[in-house]
Structures are given as C-alpha cells and as structure tokens.
Design a protein around this motif. Structure first.
Motif, PDB file in Angstrom:
ATOM      1  N   LEU A  68       1.459  -0.743   0.036  1.00  0.00           N
ATOM      2  CA  LEU A  68      -0.021   0.368   0.176  1.00  0.00           C
ATOM      3  C   LEU A  68       0.882   1.372   0.558  1.00  0.00           C
ATOM      4  N   ALA A  69       2.228   1.377   0.612  1.00  0.00           N
ATOM      5  CA  ALA A  69       3.051   2.565   0.581  1.00  0.00           C
ATOM      6  C   ALA A  69       3.590   2.838  -0.317  1.00  0.00           C
ATOM      7  N   GLN A  70       3.765   1.434  -1.282  1.00  0.00           N
ATOM      8  CA  GLN A  70       4.073   2.045  -3.043  1.00  0.00           C
ATOM      9  C   GLN A  70       2.437   2.600  -4.048  1.00  0.00           C
ATOM     10  N   GLU A  71       1.689   1.960  -3.684  1.00  0.00           N
ATOM     11  CA  GLU A  71       0.081   2.144  -4.067  1.00  0.00           C
ATOM     12  C   GLU A  71       0.269   3.583  -3.686  1.00  0.00           C
ATOM     13  N   ARG A  72       0.565   4.067  -2.433  1.00  0.00           N
ATOM     14  CA  ARG A  72       0.066   5.107  -1.425  1.00  0.00           C
ATOM     15  C   ARG A  72       1.046   6.376  -2.199  1.00  0.00           C
ATOM     16  N   ARG A  73       2.297   5.935  -2.940  1.00  0.00           N
ATOM     17  CA  ARG A  73       2.514   6.705  -3.565  1.00  0.00           C
ATOM     18  C   ARG A  73       2.487   7.631  -5.333  1.00  0.00           C
ATOM     19  N   THR A  74       2.108   6.286  -5.868  1.00  0.00           N
ATOM     20  CA  THR A  74       1.649   5.703  -7.025  1.00  0.00           C
ATOM     21  C   THR A  74       0.489   6.859  -7.674  1.00  0.00           C
ATOM     22  N   GLY A  75      -0.635   6.724  -6.550  1.00  0.00           N
ATOM     23  CA  GLY A  75      -1.653   6.880  -7.050  1.00  0.00           C
ATOM     24  C   GLY A  75      -2.562   6.262  -7.881  1.00  0.00           C
ATOM     25  N   SER A  76      -1.754   4.941  -8.036  1.00  0.00           N
ATOM     26  CA  SER A  76      -2.661   3.475  -8.164  1.00  0.00           C
ATOM     27  C   SER A  76      -2.494   2.108  -8.061  1.00  0.00           C
ATOM     28  N   ALA A  77      -3.038   1.549  -8.224  1.00  0.00           N
ATOM     29  CA  ALA A  77      -2.796  -0.376  -7.625  1.00  0.00           C
ATOM     30  C   ALA A  77      -2.663  -0.865  -8.582  1.00  0.00           C
ATOM     31  N   ILE A  78      -1.508  -2.327  -8.854  1.00  0.00           N
ATOM     32  CA  ILE A  78      -1.756  -3.018 -10.010  1.00  0.00           C
ATOM     33  C   ILE A  78      -1.789  -4.578  -9.010  1.00  0.00           C
ATOM     34  N   GLU A  79      -2.402  -5.260 -10.091  1.00  0.00           N
ATOM     35  CA  GLU A  79      -2.314  -6.932  -8.996  1.00  0.00           C
ATOM     36  C   GLU A  79      -1.937  -8.304 -10.865  1.00  0.00           C
ATOM     37  N   TYR A  80      -1.043  -8.528  -9.925  1.00  0.00           N
ATOM     38  CA  TYR A  80      -0.133  -9.609 -11.202  1.00  0.00           C
ATOM     39  C   TYR A  80      -1.359 -11.136 -11.258  1.00  0.00           C
ATOM     40  N   GLY A  81      -2.003 -11.834 -10.831  1.00  0.00           N
ATOM     41  CA  GLY A  81      -2.969 -13.116 -11.364  1.00  0.00           C
ATOM     42  C   GLY A  81      -2.811 -12.897  -9.841  1.00  0.00           C
ATOM     43  N   GLU A  82      -2.903 -12.262  -8.943  1.00  0.00           N
ATOM     44  CA  GLU A  82      -3.583 -12.055  -7.168  1.00  0.00           C
ATOM     45  C   GLU A  82      -4.853 -13.137  -7.318  1.00  0.00           C
ATOM     46  N   VAL A  83      -6.195 -12.335  -8.461  1.00  0.00           N
ATOM     47  CA  VAL A  83      -6.985 -13.130  -8.181  1.00  0.00           C
ATOM     48  C   VAL A  83      -7.344 -13.749  -9.163  1.00  0.00           C
ATOM     49  N   THR A  84      -7.092 -14.129 -10.239  1.00  0.00           N
ATOM     50  CA  THR A  84      -6.968 -14.711 -12.163  1.00  0.00           C
ATOM     51  C   THR A  84      -6.037 -14.869 -12.273  1.00  0.00           C
ATOM     52  N   PRO A  85      -5.628 -16.401 -12.623  1.00  0.00           N
ATOM     53  CA  PRO A  85      -4.113 -16.385 -13.013  1.00  0.00           C
ATOM     54  C   PRO A  85      -4.268 -16.601 -14.457  1.00  0.00           C
ATOM     55  N   GLY A  86      -3.049 -15.418 -14.525  1.00  0.00           N
ATOM     56  CA  GLY A  86      -2.824 -15.009 -16.325  1.00  0.00           C
ATOM     57  C   GLY A  86      -3.578 -13.128 -16.165  1.00  0.00           C
ATOM     58  N   ILE A  87      -4.039 -13.284 -15.569  1.00  0.00           N
ATOM     59  CA  ILE A  87      -5.127 -11.750 -15.907  1.00  0.00           C
ATOM     60  C   ILE A  87      -4.083 -11.072 -14.812  1.00  0.00           C
ATOM     61  N   SER A  88      -4.254  -9.658 -15.000  1.00  0.00           N
ATOM     62  CA  SER A  88      -3.627  -9.071 -13.796  1.00  0.00           C
ATOM     63  C   SER A  88      -4.512  -7.155 -14.319  1.00  0.00           C
ATOM     64  N   THR A  89      -4.224  -6.416 -13.058  1.00  0.00           N
ATOM     65  CA  THR A  89      -5.524  -5.064 -13.088  1.00  0.00           C
ATOM     66  C   THR A  89      -4.990  -4.095 -12.621  1.00  0.00           C
ATOM     67  N   LEU A  90      -5.146  -3.324 -13.719  1.00  0.00           N
ATOM     68  CA  LEU A  90      -4.169  -1.774 -13.235  1.00  0.00           C
ATOM     69  C   LEU A  90      -5.931  -0.878 -12.038  1.00  0.00           C
ATOM     70  N   ALA A  91      -5.730  -0.321 -11.373  1.00  0.00           N
ATOM     71  CA  ALA A  91      -6.773  -0.225 -10.870  1.00  0.00           C
ATOM     72  C   ALA A  91      -6.711   1.712 -10.481  1.00  0.00           C
ATOM     73  N   ALA A  92      -6.664   2.368  -9.938  1.00  0.00           N
ATOM     74  CA  ALA A  92      -6.954   4.192  -9.441  1.00  0.00           C
ATOM     75  C   ALA A  92      -8.490   4.416  -8.793  1.00  0.00           C
ATOM     76  N   PRO A  93      -8.210   4.944  -8.240  1.00  0.00           N
ATOM     77  CA  PRO A  93      -9.766   5.120  -6.361  1.00  0.00           C
ATOM     78  C   PRO A  93     -10.460   6.444  -7.113  1.00  0.00           C
ATOM     79  N   VAL A  94     -11.371   6.362  -6.748  1.00  0.00           N
ATOM     80  CA  VAL A  94     -12.664   7.660  -6.520  1.00  0.00           C
ATOM     81  C   VAL A  94     -13.078   7.911  -5.491  1.00  0.00           C
ATOM     82  N   PHE A  95     -12.712   9.634  -5.468  1.00  0.00           N
ATOM     83  CA  PHE A  95     -12.705  10.080  -3.795  1.00  0.00           C
ATOM     84  C   PHE A  95     -14.558  10.420  -4.142  1.00  0.00           C
ATOM     85  N   ASP A  96     -14.818  11.505  -3.171  1.00  0.00           N
ATOM     86  CA  ASP A  96     -15.889  11.622  -2.920  1.00  0.00           C
ATOM     87  C   ASP A  96     -16.048  13.207  -2.548  1.00  0.00           C
TER      88      ASP A  96
END
Length: 247
Positions: free
Chosen positions: A178-206
């Motif tokens: 989270l410290a690294q993802e806090r610095r970049t303002g985005s997150a990425i996971e490499y196959g942690e949910v589905t093998p062979g599938i990666s996801t990039l994400a960014a937060p939405v704020f109220d």
C-alpha cells in the motif's frame, strides 16, 4: 428540534475520529468534545459493539462498519449511473474489461462491469466479492485510507487468504504494498485473483476527499506492455472524471 444527547455525542465522536489519521483515546475525546467521561465510555462501547469503532493498543479508530455504511450509501446515490458511461468508454478504448468496485467490510465488491467484445472473461461480475488486499481495486481504495482505518478493517482477519499463491499474506506485507501504491496513486495486481490476468486500478473520491470506490482495468498479463504508464494514466483519468461528477 428533538434533543437526543447520546445520538448527537455518538455522531460527534465519529466525525471527530474521521478527521484524524491516528487512533484517539477516550480521554482525548472527552476533552475535545466536552462529553462526560462516563457517557463517552458508554457510547464507545456501543459503537464498538456495532463495528463503527475499533479499539487498538493506543486508542480508538473508525471500524469497518463505517466504510460499509459508506458503501451502502453508494448504492443509493448516483455513483453507478454517473460512472457507467465512463467505465464503458474505458473498456471500449482499451479493448478490455473495466470495473467499478467498492469495499464492504474487508472485501472488494464489484458494483459495475463493462466488457469490450475483444476482452477476456474475468471474475468481476456485479455482486462478486473478493478479499480487498488481493484486488487492485481494493488496494487502490485501501492505499488512500488512514493506516489505522485499514488495520481496524482487517483486524478480524487472523490469516490472509490466497487464490493463486500470490499477494500479501500479512498486514505488514500489505502495508508495504500500500505504501508503494499510495505514492503512485494507482494499484496493480498480477494474477492474484485470476491466473494470467492482471488489473490496474485508480481510486474515486467523494466530495470530502475520501476514497469511496475504484475503477479497475483487466488484461491478459502477457499482453501488458512493458511501460504501463499510458494505461495507468487512462485509468486515473477515468477515475478523476467520475470523482469530478460526484462533486
């Protein structure tokens, strides 16, 4: 206007805790809010029982129930309606699957999914829940929350689960991610949910600047370019557009 002192004091306590990024002692609440000590302890006990606050070694922090209430609010406000065309356009522009997710308790819940005809199938159907610490959308939200709130959210998790053998397996490991993802303002996971599938994400704020959702974009891992910055910028731009519409 009806006077319900205990309710007003409980709300004052929650609002005061929401304004702090660290735990607060009962004594500090008594002094700051001028609440009788006995009343403060009684209210904190009820809030803790309801999951709205959590007790730590150094005081009290907001509990996972607060975030769950926020997620429930999202289902009745314009978030999904406003986000749908933006998420849809992101999926089409990138020929992938795009999602909108919130956090309920310690889990990511997908509330919107848009899929390009050229994209691959991923486990992000509306209503599906996954451990927040495994998903890029979940971590994009967690990274923008106070550390004390993340700790309270996950305090009931005695053992982190894994779906593919990847991902953080403890709060300490998660905090490093989270410290690294806090610095970049985005997150990425490499196959942690589905093998062979990666996801990039960014937060939405109220309107108060709190992370209330995240937009994710899923790819076949082997098709991800070496330089992901342009794709990350697209996801951030979509999340920023949704944030702007909520204000």
């Amino acid at each position: 206007m009806a006077e319900v002192p205990a309710l007003r004091r409980a709300i004052a306590i929650l609002r005061h805790m929401a304004s702090s990024n660290r735990s607060i002692t009962a004594g500090a609440l008594v002094r700051s809010l001028e609440i009788p000590r006995s009343s403060a302890y009684d209210i904190l006990a009820v809030l803790e029982e309801l999951g709205l606050v959590a007790r730590t070694e150094s005081g009290y922090v907001l509990g996972a129930g607060v975030h769950e209430l926020g997620a429930s609010y999202l289902r009745t406000n314009p978030l999904q309606r406003l986000a749908q065309p933006i998420v849809r356009q992101l999926a089409e522009d990138t020929a992938t699957t795009a999602q909108l997710a919130v956090i309920r308790g310690w889990e990511t819940e997908y509330v919107l999914k848009e899929q390009s005809l050229k994209s691959v199938a991923v486990i992000t159907a509306t209503g599906v829940r996954m451990p927040s610490y495994l998903t890029a959308t979940g971590r994009a939200i967690l990274a923008q929350l106070p550390k004390s709130e993340v700790l309270a959210m996950l305090q009931s998790e005695t053992e982190f689960v894994t779906r593919t053998g990847k991902g953080p397996t403890s709060v300490k490991a998660l905090n490093a991610v989270l410290a690294q993802e806090r610095r970049t303002g985005s997150a990425i996971e490499y196959g942690e949910v589905t093998p062979g599938i990666s996801t990039l994400a960014a937060p939405v704020f109220d309107v108060l600047g709190r992370p209330i959702a995240a937009i994710g974009l899923s790819f076949v891992t082997e098709t991800l370019p070496e330089d992901t910055d342009p794709i990350v910028d697209q996801v951030k731009a979509a999340a920023a557009e949704v944030t702007a519409k909520l204000r």
